[in-house]
Design a protein around this motif. Structure first.
Motif, PDB file in Angstrom:
ATOM      1  N   ALA A   1      -7.991  43.208  31.922  1.00 17.50           N
ATOM      2  CA  ALA A   1      -7.406  44.438  32.450  1.00 17.50           C
ATOM      3  C   ALA A   1      -6.172  44.098  33.283  1.00 17.50           C
ATOM      4  N   ALA A   2      -5.131  44.912  33.153  1.00 16.04           N
ATOM      5  CA  ALA A   2      -3.857  44.612  33.802  1.00 16.04           C
ATOM      6  C   ALA A   2      -3.897  44.869  35.305  1.00 16.04           C
ATOM      7  N   ALA A   3      -4.580  45.925  35.728  1.00 19.64           N
ATOM      8  CA  ALA A   3      -4.551  46.298  37.145  1.00 19.64           C
ATOM      9  C   ALA A   3      -5.410  45.344  37.961  1.00 19.64           C
ATOM     10  N   PRO A   4      -4.872  44.796  39.055  1.00 19.33           N
ATOM     11  CA  PRO A   4      -5.701  43.958  39.931  1.00 19.33           C
ATOM     12  C   PRO A   4      -6.767  44.809  40.599  1.00 19.33           C
TER      13      PRO A   4
ATOM     14  N   THR B   1      -9.120  49.437  42.333  1.00 17.25           N
ATOM     15  CA  THR B   1      -7.880  49.293  43.086  1.00 17.25           C
ATOM     16  C   THR B   1      -7.833  50.379  44.140  1.00 17.25           C
ATOM     17  N   LEU B   2      -7.700  50.009  45.386  1.00 14.99           N
ATOM     18  CA  LEU B   2      -7.746  50.972  46.478  1.00 14.99           C
ATOM     19  C   LEU B   2      -6.398  51.644  46.678  1.00 14.99           C
TER      20      LEU B   2
ATOM     21  N   VAL C   1     -12.409  45.815  53.586  1.00 14.63           N
ATOM     22  CA  VAL C   1     -12.655  44.376  53.573  1.00 14.63           C
ATOM     23  C   VAL C   1     -12.998  43.965  52.142  1.00 14.63           C
ATOM     24  N   ARG C   2     -12.255  43.013  51.608  1.00 10.07           N
ATOM     25  CA  ARG C   2     -12.510  42.551  50.240  1.00 10.07           C
ATOM     26  C   ARG C   2     -13.734  41.648  50.227  1.00 10.07           C
ATOM     27  N   LEU C   3     -14.706  42.005  49.410  1.00 13.04           N
ATOM     28  CA  LEU C   3     -15.948  41.248  49.305  1.00 13.04           C
ATOM     29  C   LEU C   3     -15.919  40.241  48.162  1.00 13.04           C
TER      30      LEU C   3
END
Length: 299
Positions: free
Chosen positions: A259-262, A147-148, A156-158
């Motif tokens: 995992a909860a975090a995207p 998570t950034l 850029v999401r790959l």
């Protein structure tokens, strides 16, 4: 322009921490790099660098000088990119940093195809689990997994990231298969120090589980090999263990929980008006390569 060349060499040496590496990136010998640095120091009448047999580091005044000239050097490089937009053809040296496991599994295997498409490009790939500062270290691009946090960089999401609980069937046969998150407290749970506790989400909403076990480590590689070896249960990204899940060497535990975090896999680079062709080429290539992979199914 000659002064600019000396400044560029100095900035590259500070970022690389090595005359040898800086020379390699610039296509210069160590002797030439050393000579140009000495000339710069003589012109300024100040010592800019501490030199040892293993590493080079800026002096206090050298660090201040670097902080002021680095944006100028970068701006000139950006201007050159603009006017040479025949830079539609990727060329030169591309400096990339990526996490160790991810680079080994999902970058290196694609390099043969990448170089076939871009024969004029040299890739300086550094694999590290430390989050190296991109601008300060002179990287063109970083691959980040997770998570950034907000920054002044462009991302850029790959590909997506899905993280699942998994274990070796032989471990589960001996220790029992958990029926719910509460049952995990009776198992050996493998996690890096910064991944503990596990924050999961399932049919009943989010929950937190402390990952307790005999292994303490900061290395994702250690956790990966430990779960494959049958030591316990781990929370792993599908990109990391998809081959083992597919072959049956590992099986998913509590499949209704992830995992909860995207999270995602991102290419991160300095924000610029004109992105160099070599950077665009690498990002576009990875996006195409990952599009058809089974390593990261959408959650």
């Amino acid at each position: 322009m000659q002064d600019h060349s000396d400044l560029e060499i100095f900035a590259r040496v500070v970022r690389a921490g090595s005359l040898t590496q800086a020379g390699s990136e610039l296509g210069l010998s160590v002797a030439v790099v050393s000579k140009r640095l000495k000339r710069l120091e003589e012109r300024l009448a100040v010592r800019l660098l501490h030199r040892t047999t293993r590493r080079v580091a800026p002096t206090d005044v050298g660090q201040e000088f670097f902080q002021r000239i680095a944006p100028i050097v970068d701006a000139i490089a950006e201007a050159e990119t603009l006017v040479s937009q025949r830079a539609s053809r990727a060329r030169g040296t591309l400096r990339v940093t990526a996490p160790s496991s991810f680079g080994r599994l999902h970058i290196v295997p694609h390099l043969s195809a990448f170089f076939a498409l871009h024969p004029d490009l040299v890739l300086n790939l550094e694999l590290s689990d430390d989050f190296e500062p991109i601008v300060e270290r002179g990287y063109d691009l970083a691959i980040r997994v997770g998570t950034l946090e907000s920054s002044g960089l462009t991302a850029v999401r790959l590909a997506p990231v899905r993280r699942v609980l998994c274990a070796r069937p032989s471990y589960l046969d001996a220790a029992g298969r958990p029926a719910g998150p509460d049952d995990l407290r009776g198992h050996v749970c493998l996690a890096t120090e910064n991944q503990n506790p596990w924050r999961l989400v399932g049919p009943d909403g989010p929950c937190t589980v402390g990952a307790a076990g005999p292994l303490r480590t900061h290395s994702n590689e250690v956790v990966r090999e430990a779960v494959i070896g049958g030591l316990g249960i781990a929370l792993r990204s599908t990109w990391d263990v998809h081959a083992e899940l597919r072959s049956g060497l590992l099986e998913v535990v509590l499949p209704a929980y992830t995992a909860a975090a995207p999270a995602g896999i991102y290419a991160v680079y300095p924000s610029r008006a004109f992105v160099p062709a070599k950077t665009r080429a690498f990002i576009d290539f990875l996006k195409r390569s990952y599009r058809s992979s089974a390593a990261w199914p959408e959650p």
